[in-house]
Write an enzyme that holds these catalytic residues in place. Structure first.
Site, PDB file in Angstrom:
ATOM      1  N   TRP A  76       0.808  -1.218   0.000  1.00 52.08           N
ATOM      2  CA  TRP A  76       0.000   0.000   0.000  1.00 52.08           C
ATOM      3  C   TRP A  76       0.842   1.268   0.000  1.00 52.08           C
ATOM      4  O   TRP A  76       0.403   2.303  -0.512  1.00 52.08           O
ATOM      5  CB  TRP A  76      -0.946   0.000   1.204  1.00 52.08           C
ATOM      6  CG  TRP A  76      -1.775  -1.247   1.250  1.00 52.08           C
ATOM      7  CD1 TRP A  76      -1.610  -2.324   2.059  1.00 52.08           C
ATOM      8  CD2 TRP A  76      -2.861  -1.564   0.376  1.00 52.08           C
ATOM      9  NE1 TRP A  76      -2.528  -3.290   1.770  1.00 52.08           N
ATOM     10  CE2 TRP A  76      -3.327  -2.853   0.736  1.00 52.08           C
ATOM     11  CE3 TRP A  76      -3.507  -0.892  -0.660  1.00 52.08           C
ATOM     12  CZ2 TRP A  76      -4.383  -3.480   0.093  1.00 52.08           C
ATOM     13  CZ3 TRP A  76      -4.573  -1.511  -1.301  1.00 52.08           C
ATOM     14  CH2 TRP A  76      -5.002  -2.785  -0.919  1.00 52.08           C
TER      15      TRP A  76
ATOM     16  N   GLU B 264      -5.571   1.019  -6.462  1.00 58.13           N
ATOM     17  CA  GLU B 264      -5.666   2.407  -6.016  1.00 58.13           C
ATOM     18  C   GLU B 264      -6.406   3.220  -7.080  1.00 58.13           C
ATOM     19  O   GLU B 264      -5.784   3.720  -8.028  1.00 58.13           O
ATOM     20  CB  GLU B 264      -4.277   3.001  -5.769  1.00 58.13           C
ATOM     21  CG  GLU B 264      -3.541   2.366  -4.594  1.00 58.13           C
ATOM     22  CD  GLU B 264      -2.257   3.104  -4.240  1.00 58.13           C
ATOM     23  OE1 GLU B 264      -1.915   4.080  -4.941  1.00 58.13           O
ATOM     24  OE2 GLU B 264      -1.600   2.712  -3.263  1.00 58.13           O
TER      25      GLU B 264
ATOM     26  N   HIS C  60       5.951   8.416  -6.629  1.00 60.77           N
ATOM     27  CA  HIS C  60       5.828   9.798  -6.162  1.00 60.77           C
ATOM     28  C   HIS C  60       7.191  10.482  -6.096  1.00 60.77           C
ATOM     29  O   HIS C  60       7.272  11.714  -6.186  1.00 60.77           O
ATOM     30  CB  HIS C  60       5.153   9.830  -4.792  1.00 60.77           C
ATOM     31  CG  HIS C  60       3.677   9.594  -4.852  1.00 60.77           C
ATOM     32  ND1 HIS C  60       2.779  10.527  -5.329  1.00 60.77           N
ATOM     33  CD2 HIS C  60       2.929   8.516  -4.517  1.00 60.77           C
ATOM     34  CE1 HIS C  60       1.552  10.060  -5.265  1.00 60.77           C
ATOM     35  NE2 HIS C  60       1.607   8.826  -4.782  1.00 60.77           N
TER      36      HIS C  60
ATOM     37  N   SER D 110       9.072   4.335  -4.995  1.00 57.53           N
ATOM     38  CA  SER D 110       7.787   5.016  -5.146  1.00 57.53           C
ATOM     39  C   SER D 110       7.761   5.915  -6.373  1.00 57.53           C
ATOM     40  O   SER D 110       8.699   6.685  -6.624  1.00 57.53           O
ATOM     41  CB  SER D 110       7.488   5.863  -3.908  1.00 57.53           C
ATOM     42  OG  SER D 110       6.348   6.675  -4.110  1.00 57.53           O
TER      43      SER D 110
END
Length: 274
Positions: A182, A246, A191, A189
């Site tokens: 998660w 997601e 991000h 990542s």
């Protein structure tokens, strides 16, 4: 005035007009004139014919077929280039996941700041802004709740998830594995690339499966590819992405790749492997 003529490997001098040597020697050379004239005529005709035939071949074919460069230097065939890594050929197609952490040489891209303290890779900012504007123009209220993260921020989020799982009774190993489903481990990542954003509906800002039922997500899932974005973690691709479903995480990959990925119902890992 006499002129130099190379003949039969030796030099002789012949006057242009009469003189002492205009007698028998001139008569001896007369039988050679006819073959010489015929030879010149045949050569000239052949040259003109060759020019006409060459004119029928497109220039690009001539250049491609020519084995000699200008000046008579033979061209050396080039060796096939080494395959270029996707991250070098197209920055927007960089694959980052648990098995493919960010390269050590990865440099933080130039960022454009957004409202709310968010930021994204400046190269994809115009596409993101257009998508958000069009979504709002449709009467919806999309909100960006997460964007670029530093390595330190990702570490903090991951550890927080691990601690919550430990509090629920997970073992250390189990908590680490479950947390990674998660919240990506630091260095893995999307991000951290500045190419991913989490977008929610203002009317429902909880990151759970119900997010897919909101008007904003319905609009984004249908239209995101037009702007070069994909729903990065589909519901049935967790085994390939390493991340659970997601319905709020969008990743910029460019319009061409986005159209193929969304139309075929595949994930970025599958597209990059083609």
């Amino acid at each position: 005035m006499a002129r130099c003529v190379r003949q039969a490997g030796r030099r002789t001098y012949s006057p242009r007009t009469g003189g002492r040597k205009s007698g028998r020697r001139r008569e001896r050379r007369r039988p050679l004139l006819l073959p010489l004239v015929l030879g010149l005529l045949l050569f000239g005709g052949g040259f003109r014919l060759g020019v006409f035939r060459a004119a029928e071949v497109p220039m690009e074919k001539l250049e491609a077929a020519s084995p000699v460069a200008e000046g008579g230097t033979p061209l050396v065939p080039l060796e096939p280039a080494e395959p270029t890594a996707p991250e070098d050929a197209a920055w927007e197609l960089l694959v980052v996941n648990g098995a493919n952490p960010l390269p050590e040489e990865f440099e933080i891209p130039e960022l454009t700041e957004l409202k709310g303290g968010h930021a994204v890779d400046s190269r994809m900012y115009p596409a993101l802004q257009q998508m958000m504007d069009d979504c709002r123009a449709a009467g919806l209220e999309p909100w960006i709740c997460s964007s670029y993260r530093t390595r330190e921020k990702q570490e903090e989020l991951f550890q927080n998830k691990v601690e919550r799982l430990l509090a629920l009774g997970y073992s250390e190993e189990g908590a680490q594995e479950e947390a990674a489903r998660w919240v990506a481990r630091p260095g893995t990542s999307e991000h951290e690339t500045g190419l991913a954003v989490d977008i929610v509906d203002k009317g429902y800002q909880i990151l759970d499966r119900k997010q897919e039922q909101t008007p904003v997500q319905q609009w984004l899932m249908e239209n995101c590819a037009r702007y070069g974005f994909i729903l990065r973690y589909p519901t049935d691709k967790s085994e390939l992405t390493g991340i659970g479903y997601e319905p709020w995480h969008y990743r910029y990959v460019g319009p061409e790749a986005a159209a193929a990925i969304m139309e075929q119902g595949i994930c970025l890992e599958e597209y990059a492997a083609e």
